[in-house]
Write an enzyme that holds these catalytic residues in place. Structure first.
Site, PDB file in Angstrom:
ATOM      1  N   ARG A  13      -4.956  10.968  -2.129  1.00 50.03           N
ATOM      2  CA  ARG A  13      -3.921   9.960  -1.851  1.00 50.03           C
ATOM      3  C   ARG A  13      -3.176  10.289  -0.561  1.00 50.03           C
ATOM      4  O   ARG A  13      -3.347   9.636   0.452  1.00 50.03           O
ATOM      5  CB  ARG A  13      -2.949   9.867  -3.056  1.00 50.03           C
ATOM      6  CG  ARG A  13      -2.013   8.667  -3.013  1.00 50.03           C
ATOM      7  CD  ARG A  13      -0.833   8.794  -2.073  1.00 50.03           C
ATOM      8  NE  ARG A  13       0.002   9.954  -2.346  1.00 50.03           N
ATOM      9  CZ  ARG A  13       1.005  10.326  -1.566  1.00 50.03           C
ATOM     10  NH1 ARG A  13       1.312   9.641  -0.481  1.00 50.03           N
ATOM     11  NH2 ARG A  13       1.716  11.412  -1.843  1.00 50.03           N
ATOM     12  N   ASP A  14      -2.398  11.344  -0.564  1.00 46.30           N
ATOM     13  CA  ASP A  14      -1.579  11.646   0.623  1.00 46.30           C
ATOM     14  C   ASP A  14      -2.477  12.017   1.794  1.00 46.30           C
ATOM     15  O   ASP A  14      -2.175  11.708   2.945  1.00 46.30           O
ATOM     16  CB  ASP A  14      -0.615  12.805   0.318  1.00 46.30           C
ATOM     17  CG  ASP A  14       0.632  12.771   1.187  1.00 46.30           C
ATOM     18  OD1 ASP A  14       0.737  11.868   2.037  1.00 46.30           O
ATOM     19  OD2 ASP A  14       1.494  13.648   1.017  1.00 46.30           O
ATOM     20  N   HIS A 205       6.547  19.945  -1.915  1.00 50.78           N
ATOM     21  CA  HIS A 205       5.507  19.098  -1.305  1.00 50.78           C
ATOM     22  C   HIS A 205       5.688  19.216   0.210  1.00 50.78           C
ATOM     23  O   HIS A 205       6.505  18.508   0.801  1.00 50.78           O
ATOM     24  CB  HIS A 205       5.708  17.658  -1.799  1.00 50.78           C
ATOM     25  CG  HIS A 205       4.811  16.637  -1.171  1.00 50.78           C
ATOM     26  ND1 HIS A 205       3.798  16.015  -1.868  1.00 50.78           N
ATOM     27  CD2 HIS A 205       4.771  16.102   0.079  1.00 50.78           C
ATOM     28  CE1 HIS A 205       3.183  15.147  -1.087  1.00 50.78           C
ATOM     29  NE2 HIS A 205       3.766  15.174   0.101  1.00 50.78           N
ATOM     30  N   HIS A 207       4.452  19.407   4.142  1.00 47.76           N
ATOM     31  CA  HIS A 207       3.469  19.126   5.204  1.00 47.76           C
ATOM     32  C   HIS A 207       3.535  20.283   6.197  1.00 47.76           C
ATOM     33  O   HIS A 207       4.532  20.996   6.288  1.00 47.76           O
ATOM     34  CB  HIS A 207       3.782  17.768   5.841  1.00 47.76           C
ATOM     35  CG  HIS A 207       3.444  16.614   4.933  1.00 47.76           C
ATOM     36  ND1 HIS A 207       2.334  15.824   5.104  1.00 47.76           N
ATOM     37  CD2 HIS A 207       4.057  16.139   3.818  1.00 47.76           C
ATOM     38  CE1 HIS A 207       2.278  14.905   4.139  1.00 47.76           C
ATOM     39  NE2 HIS A 207       3.323  15.067   3.345  1.00 47.76           N
ATOM     40  N   CYS A 238       1.806  10.667   6.857  1.00 51.75           N
ATOM     41  CA  CYS A 238       2.376   9.454   6.269  1.00 51.75           C
ATOM     42  C   CYS A 238       2.461   8.408   7.358  1.00 51.75           C
ATOM     43  O   CYS A 238       2.998   8.673   8.430  1.00 51.75           O
ATOM     44  CB  CYS A 238       3.766   9.719   5.690  1.00 51.75           C
ATOM     45  SG  CYS A 238       4.588   8.211   5.128  1.00 51.75           S
ATOM     46  N   ASN A 247      -0.805  17.500   4.743  1.00 50.81           N
ATOM     47  CA  ASN A 247      -0.226  18.380   3.719  1.00 50.81           C
ATOM     48  C   ASN A 247      -0.775  19.774   3.958  1.00 50.81           C
ATOM     49  O   ASN A 247      -1.865  19.944   4.504  1.00 50.81           O
ATOM     50  CB  ASN A 247      -0.673  17.942   2.329  1.00 50.81           C
ATOM     51  CG  ASN A 247      -0.117  16.597   1.947  1.00 50.81           C
ATOM     52  OD1 ASN A 247      -0.684  15.577   2.307  1.00 50.81           O
ATOM     53  ND2 ASN A 247       0.993  16.587   1.247  1.00 50.81           N
TER      54      ASN A 247
HETATM   55  P1  HMG Z   1       8.214  -5.479   1.044  1.00 48.84           P
HETATM   56  O1  HMG Z   1       7.502  -6.150   2.183  1.00 48.84           O
HETATM   57  O2  HMG Z   1       9.656  -5.172   1.217  1.00 48.84           O
HETATM   58  O3  HMG Z   1       8.118  -6.233  -0.341  1.00 48.84           O
HETATM   59  O4  HMG Z   1       7.392  -4.176   0.660  1.00 48.84           O
HETATM   60  P2  HMG Z   1       7.672  -7.598  -0.827  1.00 48.84           P
HETATM   61  O5  HMG Z   1       8.030  -7.634  -2.259  1.00 48.84           O
HETATM   62  O6  HMG Z   1       8.203  -8.683   0.095  1.00 48.84           O
HETATM   63  O7  HMG Z   1       6.080  -7.577  -0.702  1.00 48.84           O
HETATM   64  C1  HMG Z   1       5.356  -7.717   0.510  1.00 48.84           C
HETATM   65  C2  HMG Z   1       3.926  -8.081   0.171  1.00 48.84           C
HETATM   66  O8  HMG Z   1       3.318  -7.017  -0.552  1.00 48.84           O
HETATM   67  C3  HMG Z   1       3.838  -9.286  -0.741  1.00 48.84           C
HETATM   68  O9  HMG Z   1       2.602  -9.928  -0.449  1.00 48.84           O
HETATM   69  C4  HMG Z   1       3.761  -8.691  -2.116  1.00 48.84           C
HETATM   70  O10 HMG Z   1       3.115  -9.521  -3.050  1.00 48.84           O
HETATM   71  C5  HMG Z   1       2.942  -7.459  -1.861  1.00 48.84           C
HETATM   72  P3  HMG Z   1       2.552 -11.342   0.308  1.00 48.84           P
HETATM   73  O11 HMG Z   1       3.367 -12.265  -0.542  1.00 48.84           O
HETATM   74  O12 HMG Z   1       3.202 -11.082   1.644  1.00 48.84           O
HETATM   75  O13 HMG Z   1       1.109 -11.641   0.386  1.00 48.84           O
HETATM   76  N1  HMG Z   1       3.229  -6.362  -2.797  1.00 48.84           N
HETATM   77  C6  HMG Z   1       2.272  -5.612  -3.369  1.00 48.84           C
HETATM   78  N2  HMG Z   1       0.938  -5.640  -3.301  1.00 48.84           N
HETATM   79  C7  HMG Z   1       0.263  -4.731  -4.010  1.00 48.84           C
HETATM   80  N3  HMG Z   1       0.864  -3.781  -4.758  1.00 48.84           N
HETATM   81  C8  HMG Z   1       2.192  -3.720  -4.852  1.00 48.84           C
HETATM   82  C9  HMG Z   1       2.952  -4.659  -4.136  1.00 48.84           C
HETATM   83  N4  HMG Z   1       4.281  -4.860  -4.017  1.00 48.84           N
HETATM   84  C10 HMG Z   1       4.437  -5.909  -3.197  1.00 48.84           C
HETATM   85  N5  HMG Z   1       2.759  -2.776  -5.596  1.00 48.84           N
HETATM   86  C11 HMG Z   1       6.760  -2.290  -0.683  1.00 48.84           C
HETATM   87  C12 HMG Z   1       7.887  -3.250  -0.292  1.00 48.84           C
HETATM   88  C13 HMG Z   1       7.377  -1.155  -1.479  1.00 48.84           C
HETATM   89  C14 HMG Z   1       5.746  -3.039  -1.524  1.00 48.84           C
HETATM   90  C15 HMG Z   1       6.123  -1.782   0.628  1.00 48.84           C
HETATM   91  O14 HMG Z   1       7.117  -1.285   1.452  1.00 48.84           O
HETATM   92  C16 HMG Z   1       5.092  -0.720   0.382  1.00 48.84           C
HETATM   93  O15 HMG Z   1       4.038  -0.972  -0.199  1.00 48.84           O
HETATM   94  N6  HMG Z   1       5.381   0.530   0.845  1.00 48.84           N
HETATM   95  C17 HMG Z   1       4.524   1.661   0.584  1.00 48.84           C
HETATM   96  C18 HMG Z   1       4.522   2.606   1.751  1.00 48.84           C
HETATM   97  C19 HMG Z   1       3.662   3.793   1.414  1.00 48.84           C
HETATM   98  O16 HMG Z   1       2.777   3.714   0.580  1.00 48.84           O
HETATM   99  N7  HMG Z   1       3.923   4.933   2.095  1.00 48.84           N
HETATM  100  C20 HMG Z   1       3.177   6.115   1.886  1.00 48.84           C
HETATM  101  C21 HMG Z   1       3.430   6.757   0.556  1.00 48.84           C
HETATM  102  S1  HMG Z   1       4.953   7.684   0.500  1.00 48.84           S
HETATM  103  C22 HMG Z   1       4.558   9.223   1.164  1.00 48.84           C
HETATM  104  O17 HMG Z   1       3.478   9.398   1.681  1.00 48.84           O
HETATM  105  C23 HMG Z   1       5.537  10.352   1.010  1.00 48.84           C
HETATM  106  C24 HMG Z   1       5.114  11.362  -0.074  1.00 48.84           C
HETATM  107  O18 HMG Z   1       3.837  11.910   0.203  1.00 48.84           O
HETATM  108  C25 HMG Z   1       6.141  12.494  -0.169  1.00 48.84           C
HETATM  109  C26 HMG Z   1       6.463  13.127   1.185  1.00 48.84           C
HETATM  110  O19 HMG Z   1       5.547  13.571   1.901  1.00 48.84           O
HETATM  111  O20 HMG Z   1       7.661  13.150   1.503  1.00 48.84           O
HETATM  112  C27 HMG Z   1       5.040  10.686  -1.453  1.00 48.84           C
HETATM  113 MG    MG Z   2       3.465  13.561   1.601  1.00 49.27          MG
END
Ligand code: HMG
Ligand code: MG
Length: 287
Positions: A13-14, A205, A207, A238, A247
């Protein structure tokens, strides 16, 4: 007998989410299947986020459907909202994770919400997960440094970690998202967080952007943490954290922990094979 420290594998995933070119679903499945025989208890393999935000994870349901599940291994998925949770549940993820941030800048960039809005968004996920009997892990990103807001106050981390723990996350994983932490900043952060969440409910966690992740793990061991996230082959980054490198590599964490006389329960030869697969995916991807 050596004390056990668990490595939570997050590579599929990450590690992969940041790759620009779409990796074939079959290659992701092969990586997970290899990791499944390494001895992990938990492997994060999927992310039910918006495919517009992270296109690489769009085939998460297919990955979960295609892997061969090993007994005793929990296959985890990220779920930013209720819609994501419903996807993860349908795909039979064994556990899910909500992910928030200690800094407002990263929260907005990563999930388009303030910290407070994101915590409110997690409540229905927690409720649905409790009803379905699915454990939920919580992530806090930017626990020492944020690419948008700079240095992060340890008490801001403690506040978000406390909220996640209070709402029912069984473990809170503390992310040095951009790999800028030092043993001192990790120690100061943990001193604050351990006042509100017990060390045995926390994970590190880290990086490895600055090459200090292993030293940060040592600082965390001294504070009582016994779970660390890592990605085989050091994959990752990310998409919403400019400059974030991979990571810390699982095999490097395993080696350091072994040298420190901890036991990981992992098979080093399998880790090598998985790291080879991971590197091949990445090389293939940048051709
Ligand atoms: P948004 O644009 O504010 O929300 O996104 P929205 O509700 O307006 O949705 C936008 C579009 O996404 C819509 O589609 C929704 O239907 C769809 P459209 O109408 O435009 O066709 N949608 C979805 N589709 C599939 N699955 C869903 C979903 N939700 C909405 N669950 C949202 C808000 C949270 C969805 C967006 O910002 C997002 O997906 N962000 C994820 C970012 C991400 O994955 N980042 C990486 C992971 S975090 C990380 O790596 C850190 C970590 O490793 C720890 C660390 O290292 O610190 C965990
Ligand atoms: Mg991470």
């Amino acid at each position: 007998m050596a004390e056990r420290v668990e490595i939570f594998e997050v590579g599929p995933r990450d590690g992969l989410q940041n790759e620009k070119r779409q990796i074939a679903t079959a290659d992701k499945i092969a990586l997970v299947d290899c990791l499944s025989s390494a001895g992990f208890r938990r492997i994060e393999v999927a992310s039910f986020v918006s495919p517009k935000w992270v296109p690489q994870m769009a085939d998460s349901a297919d990955v979960l459907a295609g892997i061969t599940r090993a007994p005793g291994v929990r296959y985890a998925a990220l779920t930013p909202n209720l819609r994501g949770f419903e996807g993860a549940l349908a795909a039979k993820a064994d556990e899910v994770a909500v992910f928030g941030s200690a800094s407002e800048g990263f929260s907005k960039a990563n999930i388009n919400a303030t910290i407070e809005e994101s915590l409110a968004r997690f409540v229905p996920v927690m409720e649905a997960a409790a009803q379905a009997g699915v454990p939920v892990r919580g992530y806090v990103s930017c626990v020492t440094d944020c690419p948008y807001d700079g240095a992060v106050d340890p008490f801001d981390v403690a506040r978000v970690a406390d909220r996640l723990f209070q709402m029912g996350c069984y473990e809170v994983s503390l992310g040095d998202t951009i790999g800028q932490a030092t043993p001192d900043s990790i120690d100061a952060m943990l001193r604050a967080v351990c006042q509100v969440v017990p060390a045995d409910k926390l994970a590190g966690h880290y990086h490895d952007t600055s090459g200090r992740a292993l030293d940060n793990i040592e600082a965390s061991l001294a504070r009582g943490l016994r779970v660390f996230d890592a990605a085989v082959g050091g994959l990752g980054g990310c998409p919403y954290a400019p400059g974030a490198a991979g990571n810390v590599a699982t095999e490097a964490v395993h080696d350091r922990l072994t040298a420190l006389r901890y036991q990981t329960g992992l098979d080093r030869a399998v880790l090598d094979s998985a790291a080879g697969l991971a590197r091949a995916l990445r090389l293939h991807n940048t051709e």
